[in-house]
Write a protein that holds these residues in place. Structure first.
Motif, PDB file in Angstrom:
ATOM      1  N   THR A 186     -17.005  54.855  16.554  1.00 12.24           N
ATOM      2  CA  THR A 186     -16.945  53.509  17.139  1.00 12.24           C
ATOM      3  C   THR A 186     -17.996  52.582  16.556  1.00 12.24           C
ATOM      4  O   THR A 186     -17.724  51.390  16.308  1.00 12.24           O
ATOM      5  CB  THR A 186     -17.117  53.594  18.661  1.00 12.24           C
ATOM      6  OG1 THR A 186     -16.198  54.570  19.176  1.00 12.24           O
ATOM      7  CG2 THR A 186     -16.846  52.254  19.316  1.00 12.24           C
ATOM      8  N   VAL A 221     -16.785  51.364  13.319  1.00 13.07           N
ATOM      9  CA  VAL A 221     -15.611  50.505  13.528  1.00 13.07           C
ATOM     10  C   VAL A 221     -16.048  49.077  13.832  1.00 13.07           C
ATOM     11  O   VAL A 221     -15.518  48.108  13.271  1.00 13.07           O
ATOM     12  CB  VAL A 221     -14.723  51.053  14.671  1.00 13.07           C
ATOM     13  CG1 VAL A 221     -13.706  50.007  15.113  1.00 13.07           C
ATOM     14  CG2 VAL A 221     -13.987  52.305  14.214  1.00 13.07           C
ATOM     15  N   GLN A 254     -11.378  54.696  12.896  1.00 11.08           N
ATOM     16  CA  GLN A 254     -10.638  54.717  14.161  1.00 11.08           C
ATOM     17  C   GLN A 254     -10.040  56.090  14.420  1.00 11.08           C
ATOM     18  O   GLN A 254     -10.024  56.556  15.567  1.00 11.08           O
ATOM     19  CB  GLN A 254      -9.538  53.652  14.135  1.00 11.08           C
ATOM     20  CG  GLN A 254     -10.058  52.223  14.269  1.00 11.08           C
ATOM     21  CD  GLN A 254      -8.977  51.183  14.064  1.00 11.08           C
ATOM     22  OE1 GLN A 254      -7.950  51.453  13.429  1.00 11.08           O
ATOM     23  NE2 GLN A 254      -9.186  49.983  14.587  1.00 11.08           N
TER      24      GLN A 254
END
Length: 665
Positions: free
Chosen positions: A486, A489, A481
């Motif tokens: 992303t 994540v 993060q």
């Protein structure tokens, strides 16, 4: 000494003990290093016939990089000459020592004697040769110096020699105080130390315009052909600042982009750079700027159609100006973008396009073409795409070709090494050999630390070490993060949700999955969004609402079947069958039998997928589920067949104590 009319022709300058002069438009400077080169040339002329033919050839090859390259320390210069001719290196060292420890008149006499190189019917040096031009530049620059500047140059020469003497004394003291084992360890550390390598190729001290041009062309060539040998971005930026300090009007310093910027600022600067490059008719720079913008916007969540439109504009520049290298980079980037968005079919098409284009080019005898990063990237993606579809033999052939084309010591070998380790890790996990998979984690971590930590958590999860896996995933989530990774994540969030299922915390998994779904849709990662929806459907199945799970499955299963890996396809069909069976509990008997028959067909498809990737654990679960369904339908023969196959697989792969209904993947 100084000319009476010197103010009409030049403006001498003294910076950090180094004398500069602009002689009739010839930008050059007199430095202690260049004086050492003048001593080398003088001693080379004196040696004459005493040098062997081999030594003279080595020295001639050495002269050009010494004249064009940046200034270096006396010890490094001595070492370079010593490798070509030991006697000459010693003569140069003694001559510099006598000059540095002597008087100012000794240095003046040395420069007066240099002019003799051009006299006579057969001069030692031709005036228009590379060496001749260098000698003339240095003589002219020296003759234009004032007395105070000559004195400062002399003190700089003394300091140049004394610094080398101090370094030699320190090295000798260290060798006396260090035993053999410690010395070997120190040498190994120095050989592996990156800053030492950068100091060897960096431009320490001031550079003339010619030296600056040589330095830039050298670094540009290394960045293009073998970037591991070039300076790191931070070091290169430092050297560029030094270059511009002594050459403020050096225009080439090629437009180079500031390498370390905040992401928001870099986008603005890149856009401005592209506009300027287009305005001044620089297609190469314009294309590189467009491709950098596309890469940044892909990570920022822009839609694929906008990115491909931008790449289409850069492709027009490539074809118009025959920039074949940038065409390869553009296709490799398209391959990576389609993989990022989960469109494996489109990624495969782009990869094959690049391979087909390069196969049509002529190959020179004895020269291996296409050893570029873009070609390596495309082949690595191609290997992984084949492995995802269960074509492990084809993937192995591609990796074998990569190993031959990019040996382990080459620049882009890290790419195929990482993909090779990941493919072997996935195969071991599919086969239930978690200890084997764990052995690949160290190799993956060495090549990509984030990927390695994630794979370690997957192994811990498979081994039912839930607490350790959860701690690792939480740390990885925070890190990803922070760096705005992303894609990772979302993958971590899905793994955390699975941990909650296995711990019977089904309601806690829902907000985690909803967060993953929101991120995947925000960043247009369609495949990850579909995978998240499958996980949500499984949660609904666990919570006792299979009808709702079936409804949302229809929105997610199509991208999985069209672009997904074989393992994901099998898991999706297995989940559909589970939802069908759970929904059929409230049906009437004829309708229930029809639903169970449909579930058996879906299980057959899932079984085919799992068998293709040799995923024995999932195959065992499907056989168990099918046997139960056949028993419910009264099909004894089919039930016994499935039970027998289940027993065979179960003996090869013992259960890990996880209830079947609580495992999605």
């Amino acid at each position: 000494m100084a000319s009476v009319h010197e103010s009409l022709y030049f403006n001498p300058m003294m910076t950090n003990g180094v004398v500069h002069a602009n002689v009739f438009g010839i930008k050059d400077c007199v430095t202690p290093y260049k004086m050492a080169l003048l001593v080398l040339l003088s001693e080379l002329g004196r040696a004459g016939a005493q040098l062997s033919l081999l030594e003279r050839r080595r020295l001639n090859r050495l002269l050009l990089p010494l004249l064009q390259g940046p200034d270096m320390t006396l010890s490094r210069l001595h070492k370079a000459i010593e490798e070509s001719c030991l006697n000459l290196a010693n003569s140069v060292q003694i001559r510099i020592k006598l000059m540095a420890e002597g008087e100012l008149k000794d240095m003046e006499q040395f420069f007066d004697d240099l002019s003799d190189s051009f006299t006579g019917t057969e001069p030692e040096v031709h005036k228009t040769s590379v060496v001749g031009l260098f000698l003339r530049h240095m003589i002219l620059a020296y003759n234009k110096l004032s007395f105070s500047q000559v004195y400062k140059l002399y003190t700089a020469l003394q300091q140049y020699y004394q610094n080398d003497e101090k370094k030699t004394e320190i090295d000798e003291t260290d060798m006396e105080l260090t035993n053999t084992e410690e010395l070997e360890g120190k040498m190994e550390k120095e050989e592996l130390d990156v800053p030492l390598r950068e100091e060897e190729i960096s431009c320490s001290g001031p550079l003339s315009q010619k030296q600056a041009e040589y330095f830039l062309s050298q670094q540009a060539s290394l960045l293009k052909n073998d970037e591991t040998k070039a300076l790191t971005p931070a070091f290169l930026q430092k050297e560029l600042n030094n270059l511009l300090k002594f050459n403020p009007d050096f225009a080439e310093a090629s437009w180079l982009y500031i390498l370390e910027q905040k992401r928001s600022d870099s986008c603005v600067l890149l856009e401005h750079s592209v506009k300027k490059a287009v305005h001044f008719g620089l297609p190469y720079l314009a294309s590189l700027g467009i491709q950098s913008l596309v890469q940044q916007r892909a990570f920022a969540g822009k839609t694929a159609n906008k990115l491909m439109d931008a790449l289409k504009d850069s492709d027009l520049l490539h074809w118009k100006h025959s920039l074949s290298e940038l065409i390869d980079i553009s296709i490799a980037q398209k391959t990576a973008i389609w993989r990022l968005y989960g469109r494996s079919t489109m990624a495969l098409q782009q990869a094959q396009m690049l391979l087909s284009m390069n196969s049509l080019e002529a190959v020179n005898v004895g020269v291996q073409q296409n050893n570029t990063e873009s070609f390596a990237v495309v082949l690595c993606h191609l290997a992984e795409l084949h492995a995802e579809q269960g074509c492990f033999a084809a993937a192995s052939e591609i990796l074998k070709h990569l190993k031959e084309r990019f040996p382990p010591s080459s620049q882009h070998a890290r790419l195929w090494m990482l993909f090779d380790q990941k493919i072997q890790f996935d195969r071991a996990m599919n086969d239930g050999k978690y200890h084997v998979a764990d052995s690949f984690v160290a190799g993956i971590t060495a090549l990509n630390s984030i990927e390695g930590v994630y794979r370690k958590a997957i192994v811990l999860k498979a081994q039912n070490q839930m607490s350790e896996a959860h701690k690792l995933l939480q740390k990885l989530l925070i890190h990803c993060q922070n760096i705005k990774n992303t894609e990772m994540v979302i993958s971590v969030l899905l793994s955390i949700a699975e941990l909650y299922w296995r711990s019977s915390c089904h309601t806690i998994a829902l907000p985690v999955l909803l967060q993953a779904l929101a991120l995947s849709r925000e960043y247009c990662l369609q495949y990850l969004a579909s995978e998240t929806v499958l996980n949500l459907a499984f949660s609904q199945l666990i919570l006792g609402i299979p009808e709702q799970a079936l409804n949302i499955l229809h929105t997610a299963i199509e991208p999985i079947l069209a672009h997904g890996a074989v393992l994901d396809k099998g898991c999706a069909m297995f989940l559909v069958a589970k939802c069908q069976v759970a929904s059929a509990a409230s049906y009437s008997q004829p309708k229930k039998a029809e639903a169970l028959e449909s579930a058996i067909l879906n299980l057959n498809e899932a079984k085919t997928y799992f068998a293709k990737v040799d995923c024995k654990e999932q195959l065992r679960d499907v056989l168990y589920f099918q046997a139960r369904l056949f028993h419910t339908l009264g099909k004894i023969q089919e039930r016994n067949k499935c039970a027998m196959l289940f027993r065979q697989v179960h003996q090869e792969l013992p259960a890990h104590g996880v209830p079947l209904i609580n495992a999605f993947k």
